[in-house]
Design a protein around this motif. Structure first.
Motif, PDB file in Angstrom:
ATOM      1  N   SER A   1     -12.260   4.780  -4.405  1.00 35.94           N
ATOM      2  CA  SER A   1     -12.079   4.704  -6.393  1.00 35.94           C
ATOM      3  C   SER A   1     -12.864   4.199  -7.308  1.00 35.94           C
ATOM      4  CB  SER A   1     -10.599   5.073  -6.180  1.00 35.94           C
ATOM      5  OG  SER A   1     -10.382   3.284  -5.858  1.00 35.94           O
ATOM      6  N   GLU A   2     -13.426   3.014  -6.572  1.00 36.82           N
ATOM      7  CA  GLU A   2     -13.952   1.419  -6.797  1.00 36.82           C
ATOM      8  C   GLU A   2     -15.670   2.559  -6.748  1.00 36.82           C
ATOM      9  OE1 GLU A   2     -11.423  -2.245  -5.860  1.00 36.82           O
ATOM     10  OE2 GLU A   2     -12.997  -1.225  -4.303  1.00 36.82           O
ATOM     11  N   TRP A   3     -16.335   2.981  -5.511  1.00 37.36           N
ATOM     12  CA  TRP A   3     -17.104   2.906  -5.787  1.00 37.36           C
ATOM     13  C   TRP A   3     -17.437   4.387  -6.622  1.00 37.36           C
ATOM     14  CZ3 TRP A   3     -22.074   3.190  -3.456  1.00 37.36           C
ATOM     15  CH2 TRP A   3     -22.992   4.634  -3.530  1.00 37.36           C
ATOM     16  N   ASN A   4     -16.613   5.937  -6.709  1.00 37.39           N
ATOM     17  CA  ASN A   4     -16.675   6.891  -8.212  1.00 37.39           C
ATOM     18  C   ASN A   4     -16.481   6.315  -9.100  1.00 37.39           C
ATOM     19  OD1 ASN A   4     -16.626   8.336  -5.936  1.00 37.39           O
ATOM     20  ND2 ASN A   4     -14.484   8.892  -6.182  1.00 37.39           N
TER      21      ASN A   4
ATOM     22  N   THR B   1      -1.452  12.305  -6.441  1.00 40.49           N
ATOM     23  CA  THR B   1      -2.255  12.426  -4.974  1.00 40.49           C
ATOM     24  C   THR B   1      -3.581  11.921  -5.474  1.00 40.49           C
ATOM     25  OG1 THR B   1      -2.614  14.542  -5.999  1.00 40.49           O
ATOM     26  CG2 THR B   1      -0.977  14.638  -4.013  1.00 40.49           C
ATOM     27  N   THR B   2      -3.955  11.961  -6.675  1.00 37.88           N
ATOM     28  CA  THR B   2      -5.052  11.517  -7.688  1.00 37.88           C
ATOM     29  C   THR B   2      -5.156   9.961  -6.972  1.00 37.88           C
ATOM     30  OG1 THR B   2      -5.174  13.204  -8.777  1.00 37.88           O
ATOM     31  CG2 THR B   2      -6.584  10.791  -8.787  1.00 37.88           C
ATOM     32  N   ASP B   3      -6.283   9.252  -6.291  1.00 39.90           N
ATOM     33  CA  ASP B   3      -6.733   8.149  -6.176  1.00 39.90           C
ATOM     34  C   ASP B   3      -5.244   7.023  -5.695  1.00 39.90           C
ATOM     35  OD1 ASP B   3      -9.300   8.230  -7.240  1.00 39.90           O
ATOM     36  OD2 ASP B   3      -8.336   7.751  -9.425  1.00 39.90           O
TER      37      ASP B   3
ATOM     38  N   PRO C   1       0.721  -0.926   0.131  1.00 39.93           N
ATOM     39  CA  PRO C   1       0.011  -0.535   0.140  1.00 39.93           C
ATOM     40  C   PRO C   1       1.152   1.577   0.061  1.00 39.93           C
ATOM     41  CG  PRO C   1      -0.567  -1.504   1.959  1.00 39.93           C
ATOM     42  CD  PRO C   1       0.846  -2.158   1.741  1.00 39.93           C
ATOM     43  N   CYS C   2       1.989   1.176  -0.553  1.00 35.45           N
ATOM     44  CA  CYS C   2       3.026   2.111  -0.122  1.00 35.45           C
ATOM     45  C   CYS C   2       2.855   2.718  -1.297  1.00 35.45           C
ATOM     46  CB  CYS C   2       4.526   1.944   0.192  1.00 35.45           C
ATOM     47  SG  CYS C   2       4.511   1.911   2.075  1.00 35.45           S
ATOM     48  N   GLY C   3       2.426   2.736  -2.254  1.00 32.59           N
ATOM     49  CA  GLY C   3       2.625   3.303  -3.660  1.00 32.59           C
ATOM     50  C   GLY C   3       1.023   2.925  -4.880  1.00 32.59           C
ATOM     51  N   LYS C   4       0.832   3.477  -5.579  1.00 39.14           N
ATOM     52  CA  LYS C   4      -0.956   2.600  -6.728  1.00 39.14           C
ATOM     53  C   LYS C   4      -0.550   1.494  -6.890  1.00 39.14           C
ATOM     54  CE  LYS C   4      -1.206   6.971  -8.291  1.00 39.14           C
ATOM     55  NZ  LYS C   4      -2.371   8.851  -8.933  1.00 39.14           N
TER      56      LYS C   4
END
Length: 443
Positions: free
Chosen positions: A373-376, A236-238, A200-203
């Motif tokens: 993010s999944e919800w959006n 910074t997004t998602d 979880p330290c990056g996306k």
């Protein structure tokens, strides 16, 4: 020169052992709490661990930097950069706080310190030069959580775990500058990151364990951003919500913790404790004790159970003896030493069965436990959204006696949610089979 990468799949974490074969000295980079593997390999190679270094204050696992200092009496190197109030505290006597351009000498191997803030204010990287092998040019970079394969470290953990207000954007800008600085290094140097896919330290971390700087310049999105503003927005997004244990890890690794000591988990005496069922989802669905929470012991175990641990409260685990012992050990790697007992499934009072079914789209009470993010990206119109990690601390606005349909993306997190909802008094919970991804387009 001797080089070995150690990869822990439960932490998605890499640590490293580097030795000078001429002098017999060795250094461990970013050690985890259990240092036995490093000692075993070093001894097999005829090396003595004389140094240990860390790239930054970790947020996702319990560091072994203090353990290795105390147990092996080594020279310890940590960052002296960044904000002093957010830096290392209570370090062992003799700890060396290094800064940009300092050198660490391990026999004929040199590690040059490079200040690479962004993920954390004190983050540093180590550029390795194998002088004992006759080289005057760098071989590779221990990049910690600054640079990954395919990604860079997230900049928001200070704000989300330590509550440093408005620090995310500033950290993202520092990360951009760190990327610009690192571009000057030769393309051929190897990149030895602190984490791989699943961390979880990056996306968007890659699954390949190492890379080269030249490859990352071409393929890593962070090197393609045309300017700081674009980079900052993308970084910074998602970003995923960090599990709750991250805050505890920051505290433990900044101030120190009890030294690692393995222990055996015995049959539970007090069955009233918070209990986690570490069996598979299918086994849990077949029958479980009311209110136990299903966190299967697999590669995602830490990232899921980390949402629910109270580091002041002991827990029980349900599962076969060996799996429970293994799970308790892995919990120690995030500094949790309070698995009090285990319960064999056959000894449980199996009273709850999870009812799973498909959804028609007409159901009245639907709970979506996916992340933001999944919800959006799409959701059922009538659904209420509460990410599974926030269920215990959030009021669930449904009648506890009515049927409640719960789903995530694929069925894993909704299975976890079942036990949490039982603890909140819900009596008729239906887990939507296979989750949102298999809900028909017509629904």
């Amino acid at each position: 020169m001797f080089f070995k990468q150690f990869y822990d799949q439960h932490l998605s974490q890499s640590s490293y052992l580097v030795g000078c074969q001429r002098t017999g000295e060795a250094i461990v980079i970013d050690p985890k709490r259990d240092i036995r593997d490093y000692i075993e390999v070093a001894e097999a190679e005829g090396l003595t661990i004389t140094h240990a270094a860390e790239t930054h204050i970790h947020a996702d696992f319990a560091s072994g930097i203090r353990d290795i200092a105390a147990k092996l009496n080594v020279n310890v190197y940590v960052s002296g950069e960044g904000d002093e109030t957010l830096g290392y505290k209570n370090m062992p006597d003799g700890t060396i706080f290094v800064k940009n351009n300092d050198d660490i000498h391990v026999g004929n191997v040199t590690l040059k310190v490079i200040y690479t803030p962004g993920h954390t204010p004190e983050s540093i990287s180590f550029l390795l030069i194998d002088k004992g092998g006759g080289s005057s040019v760098p071989m590779g970079l221990f990049s910690g959580d600054f640079l990954f394969v395919g990604d860079v470290g997230r900049p928001d953990l200070l704000e989300k775990t330590v509550q440093v207000s408005d620090s995310t954007e500033d950290s993202a800008k520092k990360m951009y500058q760190s990327i610009q600085e690192i571009k000057a290094l030769p393309d051929y140097i190897q990149i030895w990151p602190g984490h791989g896919a699943g961390s979880p330290c990056g996306k968007s971390l890659g699954a390949v364990p190492t890379s080269t700087l030249g490859y990352e310049k071409i393929n890593n999105w962070a090197f393609q951003a045309p300017d700081e503003a674009t980079f900052t927005t993308e970084l910074t997004t998602d970003q995923p919500e960090p599990p709750h244990h991250f805050a505890q890890m920051k505290k433990i690794n900044q101030y120190g913790n009890e030294y690692f000591k393995p222990y055996i988990v015995y049959p539970a005496g007090d069955k009233s404790l918070q209990t986690f069922d570490v069996r598979t989802r299918n086994a849990y669905h077949g029958g479980h004790r009311h209110g136990t929470v299903n966190i299967p012991f697999d590669k995602n175990f830490i990232n899921q159970i980390g949402w629910y641990l109270d580091y002041e409260q002991p827990i029980n685990l349900v599962g076969d003896n060996q799996t429970v012992q293994d799970a308790a050990y892995v919990l120690q790697l995030i500094g949790f030493d309070l698995v009090q007992g285990y319960v064999k499934p056959k000894d449980e009072v199996i009273s709850q069965h999870v009812h799973s079914k498909d959804i028609t789209g007409k159901e009245k009470n639907v709970l979506d436990v996916r992340n933001d993010s999944e919800w959006n990206q799409g959701h059922l119109e009538q659904a209420v959204h509460i990410p599974h990690g926030k269920l215990l601390g959030t009021e669930v606005p449904f009648d506890t006696n009515e049927p409640l349909f719960v789903h995530c993306q694929s069925g894993v997190r909704s299975s976890i949610a079942v036990g949490l909802l039982e603890k909140k008094g819900f009596k008729n919970i239906i887990n939507i089979k296979e989750g949102y991804k298999d809900i028909g387009k017509d629904v």
